[in-house]
Write a protein that holds these residues in place. Structure first.
Motif, PDB file in Angstrom:
ATOM      1  N   SER A   1       0.928  -1.257  -0.127  1.00 11.31           N
ATOM      2  CA  SER A   1       0.248   0.194  -0.013  1.00 11.31           C
ATOM      3  C   SER A   1       0.900   1.081  -0.003  1.00 11.31           C
ATOM      4  O   SER A   1       2.397   1.089   0.275  1.00 11.31           O
ATOM      5  N   PRO A   2       0.074   2.404  -0.282  1.00 15.65           N
ATOM      6  CA  PRO A   2       1.042   3.540   0.024  1.00 15.65           C
ATOM      7  C   PRO A   2       2.030   3.796   1.066  1.00 15.65           C
ATOM      8  O   PRO A   2       2.972   4.441   1.104  1.00 15.65           O
TER       9      PRO A   2
ATOM     10  N   GLN B   1      -1.446   6.160  -5.852  1.00 14.24           N
ATOM     11  CA  GLN B   1      -1.599   6.969  -4.615  1.00 14.24           C
ATOM     12  C   GLN B   1      -0.185   7.148  -4.018  1.00 14.24           C
ATOM     13  O   GLN B   1      -0.210   7.349  -2.666  1.00 14.24           O
TER      14      GLN B   1
ATOM     15  N   HIS C   1       1.200   9.774  -3.876  1.00 16.79           N
ATOM     16  CA  HIS C   1       1.141  11.249  -3.413  1.00 16.79           C
ATOM     17  C   HIS C   1       0.704  11.367  -2.001  1.00 16.79           C
ATOM     18  O   HIS C   1       1.060  12.222  -1.264  1.00 16.79           O
ATOM     19  N   THR C   2      -0.016  10.161  -1.647  1.00 14.58           N
ATOM     20  CA  THR C   2      -0.621  10.222  -0.150  1.00 14.58           C
ATOM     21  C   THR C   2       0.342   9.677   1.028  1.00 14.58           C
ATOM     22  O   THR C   2       0.039   9.916   1.890  1.00 14.58           O
ATOM     23  N   ALA C   3       1.647   9.290   0.326  1.00 17.51           N
ATOM     24  CA  ALA C   3       2.603   8.863   1.495  1.00 17.51           C
ATOM     25  C   ALA C   3       3.934   9.733   1.500  1.00 17.51           C
ATOM     26  O   ALA C   3       3.736  10.683   0.686  1.00 17.51           O
TER      27      ALA C   3
ATOM     28  N   SER D   1       0.754  14.925  -6.412  1.00 15.17           N
ATOM     29  CA  SER D   1      -0.250  15.352  -5.732  1.00 15.17           C
ATOM     30  C   SER D   1      -1.044  16.406  -6.394  1.00 15.17           C
ATOM     31  O   SER D   1      -2.091  16.188  -6.451  1.00 15.17           O
TER      32      SER D   1
ATOM     33  N   HIS E   1      -2.962  14.539  -9.118  1.00 16.27           N
ATOM     34  CA  HIS E   1      -4.166  13.564  -8.684  1.00 16.27           C
ATOM     35  C   HIS E   1      -5.427  14.579  -8.514  1.00 16.27           C
ATOM     36  O   HIS E   1      -6.554  14.355  -8.889  1.00 16.27           O
ATOM     37  N   ARG E   2      -4.913  15.769  -7.847  1.00 17.13           N
ATOM     38  CA  ARG E   2      -6.075  16.700  -7.650  1.00 17.13           C
ATOM     39  C   ARG E   2      -6.628  17.347  -8.899  1.00 17.13           C
ATOM     40  O   ARG E   2      -8.053  17.129  -9.053  1.00 17.13           O
TER      41      ARG E   2
ATOM     42  N   ASP F   1      -8.899  14.164 -10.447  1.00 14.56           N
ATOM     43  CA  ASP F   1      -9.985  14.224  -9.806  1.00 14.56           C
ATOM     44  C   ASP F   1     -11.039  15.351 -10.099  1.00 14.56           C
ATOM     45  O   ASP F   1     -12.315  15.059 -10.267  1.00 14.56           O
TER      46      ASP F   1
END
Length: 242
Positions: free
Chosen positions: A3-4, A78, A80-82, A100, A103-104, A107
């Motif tokens: 996972s991230p 994902q 960018h979430t880490a 990041s 992704h924004r 989305d």
């Protein structure tokens, strides 16, 4: 399953490999990786990504070729979430800032990473300097001409059918409807034409087509009805305001 949260335990080179394979959205040889990004995926870096199930490496011939697995796509989307690895320095941290913001933006546009980065025929096929040879068209006479066939349904007509089926199924504009139910309503529509229409509709402002996050909830019917967009199977459709 990676996972991230496991990203800080990856090396900068491993993270770079995931990102390059994502944005190219195709199988890359070590030669291509070197030309594109200045590094190759070999040794411990390659072994770790393969062992984690993030990269599939073809070692049957040289140069080795690499491609993201479904799990690799999930982690790459994902990243960018880490927290970036400490040994990565400013370059890796800057990469995470870019991811990041990417992704924004995707989305907001309701476009998946797989669909955004997918290779088109124009970008995937290498250019050639060889002159094109003109092949004379065969002569068709009245006695050999093929019989006329019914005109195929246009893309606009298929999209209209999808929208009509959605209105019949949705409880309200913007509500989620399973693609399995849509396909049942359009059972007489050619599968390839319907898939093409769904992929085209992703670009519409009022259309969202997404994968189901909880894959364990999917039935065999749901999986069979999925439409492949980029490198993801998508199962649900919404048309109208979110």
């Amino acid at each position: 399953m990676t996972s991230p949260a496991d990203v800080p335990h990856l090396t900068p080179n491993q993270i770079n490999a995931l990102v390059v394979l994502m944005v190219e959205a195709r199988r890359l040889t070590n030669v291509e990786l070197k030309e594109l990004a200045g590094f190759t995926l070999t040794g411990k870096d390659n072994t770790k990504l393969v062992d984690l199930g993030l990269v599939d490496t073809d070692r049957t011939h040289r140069p080795f070729a690499h491609e993201l697995t479904e799990q690799g796509w999930r982690v790459a989307r994902q990243l960018h979430t880490a927290a970036p690895p400490k040994q990565g320095g400013s370059t890796t941290r800057s990469l995470f800032v870019v991811l990041s913001n990417l992704h924004r933006s995707l989305d907001r546009l309701r476009v998946s990473h797989g669909d955004f980065f997918k290779q088109t025929a124009a970008t995937a096929a290498p250019a050639t300097s060889e002159p094109r040879q003109e092949v004379p068209a065969p002569t068709v006479t009245a006695t050999t001409a093929a019989p006329a066939t019914a005109a195929p349904v246009s893309a606009a007509e298929v999209e209209a059918l999808v929208r009509s089926a959605y209105r019949e199924l949705a409880t309200a504009p913007g509500a989620w409807v399973g693609l399995a139910d849509v396909r049942d309503r359009l059972a007489d529509t050619d599968r390839a034409a319907l898939d093409a229409a769904l992929r085209a509709m992703v670009g519409r402002d009022d259309v969202r087509i997404i994968p189901v996050a909880n894959t364990k909830s999917l039935t065999a019917r749901d999986r069979a009805a999925a439409v492949r967009i980029g490198n993801e199977d998508n199962h649900a459709l919404a048309i109208g305001p979110a």
